[in-house]
Design an enzyme around this catalytic site. Structure first.
Site, PDB file in Angstrom:
ATOM      1  N   GLU A  37      85.638 -14.580 127.041  1.00 39.90           N
ATOM      2  CA  GLU A  37      84.512 -15.326 127.592  1.00 39.90           C
ATOM      3  C   GLU A  37      83.871 -14.603 128.765  1.00 39.90           C
ATOM      4  O   GLU A  37      82.644 -14.633 128.925  1.00 39.90           O
ATOM      5  CB  GLU A  37      84.964 -16.732 128.005  1.00 39.90           C
ATOM      6  CG  GLU A  37      85.269 -17.653 126.843  1.00 39.90           C
ATOM      7  CD  GLU A  37      84.060 -17.912 125.951  1.00 39.90           C
ATOM      8  OE1 GLU A  37      82.916 -17.791 126.431  1.00 39.90           O
ATOM      9  OE2 GLU A  37      84.262 -18.216 124.764  1.00 39.90           O
ATOM     10  N   TYR A 120      80.684 -23.185 132.728  1.00 39.77           N
ATOM     11  CA  TYR A 120      80.754 -22.804 131.319  1.00 39.77           C
ATOM     12  C   TYR A 120      82.111 -22.189 130.968  1.00 39.77           C
ATOM     13  O   TYR A 120      82.762 -22.585 129.989  1.00 39.77           O
ATOM     14  CB  TYR A 120      79.642 -21.819 130.948  1.00 39.77           C
ATOM     15  CG  TYR A 120      79.934 -21.186 129.603  1.00 39.77           C
ATOM     16  CD1 TYR A 120      79.779 -21.914 128.433  1.00 39.77           C
ATOM     17  CD2 TYR A 120      80.485 -19.903 129.516  1.00 39.77           C
ATOM     18  CE1 TYR A 120      80.124 -21.374 127.197  1.00 39.77           C
ATOM     19  CE2 TYR A 120      80.833 -19.357 128.296  1.00 39.77           C
ATOM     20  CZ  TYR A 120      80.651 -20.098 127.137  1.00 39.77           C
ATOM     21  OH  TYR A 120      81.015 -19.564 125.933  1.00 39.77           O
ATOM     22  N   ASP A 138      76.449 -22.895 127.131  1.00 44.48           N
ATOM     23  CA  ASP A 138      75.820 -21.617 127.444  1.00 44.48           C
ATOM     24  C   ASP A 138      74.411 -21.583 126.857  1.00 44.48           C
ATOM     25  O   ASP A 138      73.897 -22.606 126.387  1.00 44.48           O
ATOM     26  CB  ASP A 138      76.675 -20.467 126.919  1.00 44.48           C
ATOM     27  CG  ASP A 138      76.735 -20.399 125.401  1.00 44.48           C
ATOM     28  OD1 ASP A 138      76.225 -21.322 124.722  1.00 44.48           O
ATOM     29  OD2 ASP A 138      77.293 -19.409 124.872  1.00 44.48           O
TER      30      ASP A 138
END
Length: 382
Positions: A37, A120, A138
């Site tokens: 991520e 996020y 996102d």
């Protein structure tokens, strides 16, 4: 309510059949998911895959990352850009080692407290790795939601993001938070694309409000960011002589700020010419004077190449000149003071090194300087 139910059911059916085989999806390892991520921020999946595989091979556990020398981490990240991500990731790994025994935490407060982890990323870790019903909103997700639910608010506003996060929480089916959030991202990446969305292959097309209104190409609404300001710089690729023969001179950037602690070719900002490029002779004169002020005895010989590099807020236009080390008294001392200023120049004593092509593996360079050096050594008969 029917629109929401239809969305969740059909999206998951589509994802179960069409999800991509990605290396971080093969395990529910929280550390792998976390690394992926961070890498995926502002970077495409196809670009990230080889970097992810290399990074995990080099640092297979949180402890390995926490204990590694920073230069090793930056070198492994080299070419991926946005290097503060790598520094923050290592700092957070140290937090996990010290505060959580090397185990990525599964509670919201602890995940949010990690360096470089925002809403996020926290939502992605908690939902994907631990299957917790947390939103992970996102750009892909905001685009899908804007179109499907006809949300005509600016997605750059915090209030719009907050609304979408609450909407995602409503949409997550019981027990499938991990798959649902990944499915949302996948739909935005593969089908509901920024331009020319593939509506006819979309699993939730039937109830998409933007398509019904003919507004799928107009959404999402997004305030345009300010373009990066241009900066014009001259760069010295200094070739060594004598004991430095076959080597070039590099310097380390300051401990803080832009590209902190990475290595680069010496360079300085210059006034912008009307054309955006200084004529070679004035540029070489500026470079020669600046090098002497730094205690570097080198003479610019010829223009070598031009290069560009864009940061989020700055666009560098670089003129690179081949220079030759000279036998002058100043050459004895290569550590010098740089003038502080808004241009991002080093403001403390700077470390210089002479390196050859093999030495490059030990130093982390921003991509623009990496490419210049690689090309130079490839054609070292210049």
């Amino acid at each position: 309510m029917e629109q929401k139910r239809h969305f969740s059911i059909n999206l998951l059916e589509w994802y179960d059949k069409h999800k991509r085989d990605l290396p971080w999806r093969r395990h529910r390892n929280p550390y792998y998911i976390w690394v992926s991520e961070i890498m995926l921020q502002q970077t495409r999946v196809d670009t990230v895959i080889p970097f992810f595989n290399r990074f995990i091979e080099r640092f297979p556990t949180v402890e390995d990352l926490a204990d590694a020398p920073e230069q090793d981490v930056l070198k492994c990240w080299e070419g991926l850009g946005y290097y503060s991500r790598a520094r923050n990731l290592q700092a957070a790994a140290k937090q996990v080692k010290e505060l959580h025994g090397g185990i990525v935490p599964d509670d919201k407060a602890s995940v949010f407290a990690l360096k470089g982890v925002g809403p996020y990323t926290a939502g992605a870790i908690l939902s994907i790795a631990f299957n917790k019903p947390e939103p992970a909103v996102d750009g892909n997700v905001m685009r899908v939601l804007s179109r499907y639910f006809l949300i005509e608010e600016d997605i750059m506003k915090g209030s719009t993001r907050a609304f979408m996060e609450s909407l995602v929480v409503e949409l997550i089916p019981d027990g499938r938070a991990s798959d649902f959030n990944q499915a949302l991202m996948e739909l935005g990446a593969l089908v509901c694309t920024p331009k020319s969305p593939h509506c006819l292959t979309c699993p939730v097309m039937e109830h998409c409000s933007a398509r019904q209104e003919g507004k799928e190409e107009q959404l999402p609404i997004k305030t345009k960011a300010k373009p990066p300001r241009p900066e014009y710089r001259v760069v010295a690729l200094v070739e060594g002589r004598g004991e430095h023969s076959g080597r070039v001179l590099i310097r380390q950037r300051p401990q803080e700020g832009l590209l902190a602690r990475m290595w680069e070719l010496p360079h300085l900002q210059t006034p912008a010419a009307r054309s955006g490029r200084l004529p070679d002779e004035p540029a070489m004169d500026i470079l020669a004077g600046a090098l002497l002020e730094e205690g570097i005895a080198a003479r610019p010989i010829a223009h070598l190449t031009d290069a560009e590099h864009t940061f989020s807020h700055i666009h560098w236009n670089l003129q690179v000149y081949r220079c030759r080390e000279e036998d002058l008294p100043q050459a004895a001392e290569l550590k010098a003071m740089y003038a502080a200023g808004d241009s991002g120049e080093p403001s403390v004593q700077t470390e210089y090194r002479w390196i050859d092509e093999q030495d490059m593996q030990h130093y982390a360079f921003p991509n623009v300087f990496l490419k210049i050096l690689q090309n130079y050594f490839k054609h070292s008969s210049y």
